[in-house]
Write an enzyme that holds these catalytic residues in place. Structure first.
Site, PDB file in Angstrom:
ATOM      1  CB  THR A  12     -25.278  36.120  10.069  1.00 45.74           C
ATOM      2  OG1 THR A  12     -24.056  36.282  10.763  1.00 45.74           O
ATOM      3  CG2 THR A  12     -26.428  36.513  10.964  1.00 45.74           C
ATOM      4  CB  SER A  48     -17.848  35.162   5.776  1.00 53.70           C
ATOM      5  OG  SER A  48     -17.670  36.154   6.746  1.00 53.70           O
ATOM      6  CB  SER A  49     -14.141  34.038   9.956  1.00 52.73           C
ATOM      7  OG  SER A  49     -15.069  33.148  10.547  1.00 52.73           O
ATOM      8  CB  THR A  79     -21.688  40.712   6.985  1.00 55.16           C
ATOM      9  OG1 THR A  79     -21.718  40.324   8.371  1.00 55.16           O
ATOM     10  CG2 THR A  79     -23.090  40.689   6.425  1.00 55.16           C
ATOM     11  CG  ASP A  80     -17.731  38.356  10.277  1.00 50.81           C
ATOM     12  OD1 ASP A  80     -18.606  39.205  10.461  1.00 50.81           O
ATOM     13  OD2 ASP A  80     -17.464  37.459  11.098  1.00 50.81           O
TER      14      ASP A  80
HETATM   15  N1  ASP Z   1     -20.899  37.363  10.592  1.00 49.27           N
HETATM   16  C1  ASP Z   1     -20.411  35.989  10.552  1.00 49.27           C
HETATM   17  C2  ASP Z   1     -20.016  35.648   9.108  1.00 49.27           C
HETATM   18  O1  ASP Z   1     -19.501  36.514   8.468  1.00 49.27           O
HETATM   19  C3  ASP Z   1     -21.333  35.141  11.200  1.00 49.27           C
HETATM   20  C4  ASP Z   1     -21.174  33.661  11.116  1.00 49.27           C
HETATM   21  O2  ASP Z   1     -20.388  33.061  11.867  1.00 49.27           O
HETATM   22  O3  ASP Z   1     -21.928  33.130  10.325  1.00 49.27           O
HETATM   23  O4  ASP Z   1     -20.166  34.570   8.614  1.00 49.27           O
END
Ligand code: ASP
Length: 328
Positions: A12, A48-49, A79-80
């Site tokens: 993010t 991060s996913s 953060t995920d």
């Molecule tokens: N919170 C998401 C992450 O952990 C947001 C994203 O798609 O960048 O990366």
């Protein structure tokens, strides 16, 4: 102030506009107006996913080399899955150098974007000799958490990171880290390894579960973590299937509750923690299921399993070490 190297992975903090394209590491640092002596490693630009085990193995290798050269480290990612990266680095990089992992909850183009403040706090932690020897740290919202405890607990709050049952070990005030507590033991007594080809399944139980997902845990997997009910409970009819799997591969019993430790002998009936442990499962102790999976993965990558089976005492001792009940 000590030298600091920043590894940017995306997330993010780099997601201006929210589409797939991510800002470069240079642009992320520019948002903050980061000091010029910071060394940038523009490592990945992904949500991060989508961070892979191969990415993590490469990151750990680079971070290890960087701290060996005397630099503090900041890892910036989404953060995920931040808590899994942080705990993995804690197990793989046993160093006195500060390693701070941070990210953001609000995109840089939204009001109140938290990326710059989080990055500034993480840079302060990574450069501060007072933050040496604490293991890997998660730094967001002016709080400093030990990686072994930190969890993302809210989908949108900027104060999403918490350490259930422990609390933050420090804060960042007026740009300066203040350490309040120190972890009782290092996360790992010797550096562990991480082989991306190792597969560890994570199965979360649900009420009325008939075990279909457990049936899918075949020889593609070298280990299993069960996110069980309460303090480590499963339906009585899943004890035999779990015991069967535990004869082949290590099965770690964790709790799906999000806080507290697994028990060992408070309940003794069928499907209780006592019953499951006596059928060969290994207690995760205070590690949540995602972190238990990370620890089991590193142990399996570090010689805790082979053609003759797996080293149950060694894996049990490694989990007990983090529970404060034994030394690995
Ligand atoms: N919170 C998401 C992450 O952990 C947001 C994203 O798609 O960048 O990366």
């Amino acid at each position: 102030m000590a030298r600091v190297t920043v590894f940017t992975l995306g997330g993010t903090i780099s997601a201006r506009g929210g589409d797939a394209a991510r800002m470069t590491g240079q642009e992320v640092l520019a948002e903050l107006g980061a000091p010029e002596d910071v060394v940038l490693r523009d490592f990945r630009r992904v949500p991060s996913s989508s961070v892979t085990h191969e990415d993590l193995a490469a990151l750990a290798e680079e971070v290890r080399k960087t701290v060996a050269d005397g630099s503090g480290v900041v890892v910036v990612q989404g953060t995920d899955t931040l808590e899994e990266t942080a705990f993995l680095l804690d197990l793989l990089c046993t160093t006195e150098q500060p390693i701070a992992v941070t990210g953001a909850m609000r995109r840089p183009d939204l009001p109140g974007a938290d990326g710059p403040a989080n990055l500034a706090a993480a840079l302060a932690v990574a450069a501060d000799p007072a933050c040496r020897g604490l293991g890997v740290l998660v730094v967001l919202a002016d709080e400093i958490h030990a990686a072994r405890h930190a969890r993302k607990t809210h989908t949108t709050s900027v104060a999403t990171f918490a350490s259930p049952g422990a609390g933050p070990i420090g804060t960042v005030v007026e740009g300066e880290p203040r350490i309040l507590l120190r972890p009782a033991v290092p996360a790992a007594l010797c550096p562990l390894r991480f082989d991306p080809s190792v597969r560890v399944a994570l199965v979360t139980l649900s009420q009325g579960d008939r075990g279909e997902l457990l049936e899918a845990v075949d020889d593609r997997f070298q280990g299993l973590v069960v996110a069980a009910f309460g303090a480590g409970h499963a339906p009585a009819w899943l004890v035999d299937p779990l015991a069967d799997i535990a004869r082949r591969i290590p099965v770690v019993l964790a709790s799906r509750t999000g806080g507290g430790t697994t028990l060992s002998h408070t309940y003794r009936g069928p499907g209780s923690e006592y019953d499951l442990l006596h059928h060969g499962l290994i207690p995760a102790g205070p590690l949540d299921p995602a972190k238990a999976r990370v620890l089991l993965h590193t142990l399996l990558s570090s010689g805790a399993a082979g053609p003759a089976g797996y080293d149950r005492p060694r894996i049990t001792a490694a989990f007990a070490h983090l529970n404060g009940t034994g030394l690995a």
